[in-house]
Motif scaffolding. Structure first.
Motif, PDB file in Angstrom:
ATOM      1  N   THR A  21      45.619 -31.015  62.579  1.00  0.00           N
ATOM      2  CA  THR A  21      46.574 -31.373  61.533  1.00  0.00           C
ATOM      3  C   THR A  21      47.937 -30.838  61.964  1.00  0.00           C
ATOM      4  O   THR A  21      48.045 -30.096  62.949  1.00  0.00           O
ATOM      5  CB  THR A  21      46.158 -30.754  60.192  1.00  0.00           C
ATOM      6  OG1 THR A  21      46.103 -29.339  60.352  1.00  0.00           O
ATOM      7  CG2 THR A  21      44.813 -31.289  59.728  1.00  0.00           C
ATOM      8  N   GLU A  22      48.973 -31.175  61.236  1.00  0.00           N
ATOM      9  CA  GLU A  22      50.319 -30.731  61.616  1.00  0.00           C
ATOM     10  C   GLU A  22      50.416 -29.215  61.701  1.00  0.00           C
ATOM     11  O   GLU A  22      51.104 -28.679  62.569  1.00  0.00           O
ATOM     12  CB  GLU A  22      51.343 -31.274  60.623  1.00  0.00           C
ATOM     13  CG  GLU A  22      51.605 -32.750  60.808  1.00  0.00           C
ATOM     14  CD  GLU A  22      52.727 -33.246  59.900  1.00  0.00           C
ATOM     15  OE1 GLU A  22      53.691 -32.484  59.665  1.00  0.00           O
ATOM     16  OE2 GLU A  22      52.627 -34.392  59.456  1.00  0.00           O
ATOM     17  N   SER A  23      49.733 -28.503  60.827  1.00  0.00           N
ATOM     18  CA  SER A  23      49.818 -27.041  60.827  1.00  0.00           C
ATOM     19  C   SER A  23      49.183 -26.408  62.073  1.00  0.00           C
ATOM     20  O   SER A  23      49.548 -25.307  62.465  1.00  0.00           O
ATOM     21  CB  SER A  23      49.175 -26.464  59.567  1.00  0.00           C
ATOM     22  OG  SER A  23      47.825 -26.837  59.492  1.00  0.00           O
ATOM     23  N   GLY A  73      50.421 -27.060  67.247  1.00  0.00           N
ATOM     24  CA  GLY A  73      50.856 -26.245  68.379  1.00  0.00           C
ATOM     25  C   GLY A  73      49.722 -25.520  69.065  1.00  0.00           C
ATOM     26  O   GLY A  73      49.839 -25.104  70.216  1.00  0.00           O
ATOM     27  N   GLN A  74      48.597 -25.356  68.393  1.00  0.00           N
ATOM     28  CA  GLN A  74      47.486 -24.600  68.938  1.00  0.00           C
ATOM     29  C   GLN A  74      46.493 -25.455  69.724  1.00  0.00           C
ATOM     30  O   GLN A  74      45.773 -24.953  70.569  1.00  0.00           O
ATOM     31  CB  GLN A  74      46.740 -23.895  67.816  1.00  0.00           C
ATOM     32  CG  GLN A  74      47.595 -22.901  67.062  1.00  0.00           C
ATOM     33  CD  GLN A  74      46.889 -22.364  65.832  1.00  0.00           C
ATOM     34  OE1 GLN A  74      45.708 -22.587  65.643  1.00  0.00           O
ATOM     35  NE2 GLN A  74      47.622 -21.648  64.997  1.00  0.00           N
ATOM     36  N   ILE A  75      46.425 -26.733  69.417  1.00  0.00           N
ATOM     37  CA  ILE A  75      45.457 -27.626  70.044  1.00  0.00           C
ATOM     38  C   ILE A  75      46.197 -28.811  70.646  1.00  0.00           C
ATOM     39  O   ILE A  75      47.061 -29.402  70.002  1.00  0.00           O
ATOM     40  CB  ILE A  75      44.423 -28.128  69.014  1.00  0.00           C
ATOM     41  CG1 ILE A  75      43.647 -26.941  68.439  1.00  0.00           C
ATOM     42  CG2 ILE A  75      43.456 -29.116  69.643  1.00  0.00           C
ATOM     43  CD1 ILE A  75      42.755 -27.289  67.270  1.00  0.00           C
ATOM     44  N   ASN A  76      45.854 -29.160  71.857  1.00  0.00           N
ATOM     45  CA  ASN A  76      46.487 -30.288  72.529  1.00  0.00           C
ATOM     46  C   ASN A  76      45.756 -31.577  72.131  1.00  0.00           C
ATOM     47  O   ASN A  76      44.665 -31.861  72.628  1.00  0.00           O
ATOM     48  CB  ASN A  76      46.449 -30.083  74.044  1.00  0.00           C
ATOM     49  CG  ASN A  76      47.224 -31.143  74.782  1.00  0.00           C
ATOM     50  OD1 ASN A  76      47.394 -32.256  74.302  1.00  0.00           O
ATOM     51  ND2 ASN A  76      47.694 -30.786  75.962  1.00  0.00           N
ATOM     52  N   ALA A  77      46.357 -32.346  71.250  1.00  0.00           N
ATOM     53  CA  ALA A  77      45.735 -33.569  70.733  1.00  0.00           C
ATOM     54  C   ALA A  77      45.512 -34.591  71.842  1.00  0.00           C
ATOM     55  O   ALA A  77      44.496 -35.296  71.847  1.00  0.00           O
ATOM     56  CB  ALA A  77      46.591 -34.165  69.627  1.00  0.00           C
ATOM     57  N   ALA A  78      46.434 -34.680  72.791  1.00  0.00           N
ATOM     58  CA  ALA A  78      46.289 -35.652  73.881  1.00  0.00           C
ATOM     59  C   ALA A  78      45.035 -35.351  74.701  1.00  0.00           C
ATOM     60  O   ALA A  78      44.267 -36.264  75.035  1.00  0.00           O
ATOM     61  CB  ALA A  78      47.523 -35.644  74.775  1.00  0.00           C
TER      62      ALA A  78
END
Length: 148
Positions: free
Chosen positions: A45-47, A50-55
């Motif tokens: 989610t947006e929150s 920064g912690q998880i690379n969605a790509a």
């Protein structure tokens, strides 16, 4: 390089017995049944962006889907070929035995099995399209595969 999927998809399906075939195919389609859950746990989610690379998460899931689809399609096609050959042999036995009722029953059973397996190939396309549609809806911003 062999891809290791988190889902156990057999290289072959049990083609001889219809109930075993259907059960094994249902197990092989587990990733499609759980695609929403998999996307919800993979895509941040947006929150948490920064912690998880969605790509990376989307690419991994897409690679997993492609791997599973290839294995399932190969196994399904192998069953269709195997059952077609078995049907041809049964037809030959049936004609050599002057339409013996025992062979007629066996012939009908093989015809039904072949029809089922061919229909599962069509179902496979529907299942695949549905899962890829969900994948595109959730991952389109993070990862865009070249072949999709």
């Amino acid at each position: 390089m062999a891809y290791k999927s988190g889902y156990d998809v057999p290289d072959t399906l049990p083609c001889g017995e219809i109930s075993q075939f259907k059960e094994a195919l249902a197990q092989a389609r587990a990733i499609d049944d759980r695609i929403i859950y998999k996307l919800n746990t993979s895509i941040p989610t947006e929150s948490f962006a920064g912690q998880i690379n969605a790509a990376d998460q989307c690419k991994h899931l897409y690679d997993e889907l492609r791997h599973v689809y290839r294995k399932r399609e190969t196994a399904l096609q192998k069953c269709v070929v195997e059952t077609s050959e078995k049907l041809a042999k049964t037809k030959e036995e049936w004609s050599q035995n002057d339409g013996n009722p025992d062979f007629t029953k066996k012939l009908r059973k093989e015809q039904t099995a072949l029809r089922l397996m061919k229909s599962e190939l069509a179902v496979e396309d529907v299942v695949k399209d549905r899962s890829l549609k969900v994948f595109k809806e959730r991952c389109w911003q993070a990862y865009k595969p070249d072949d999709l």
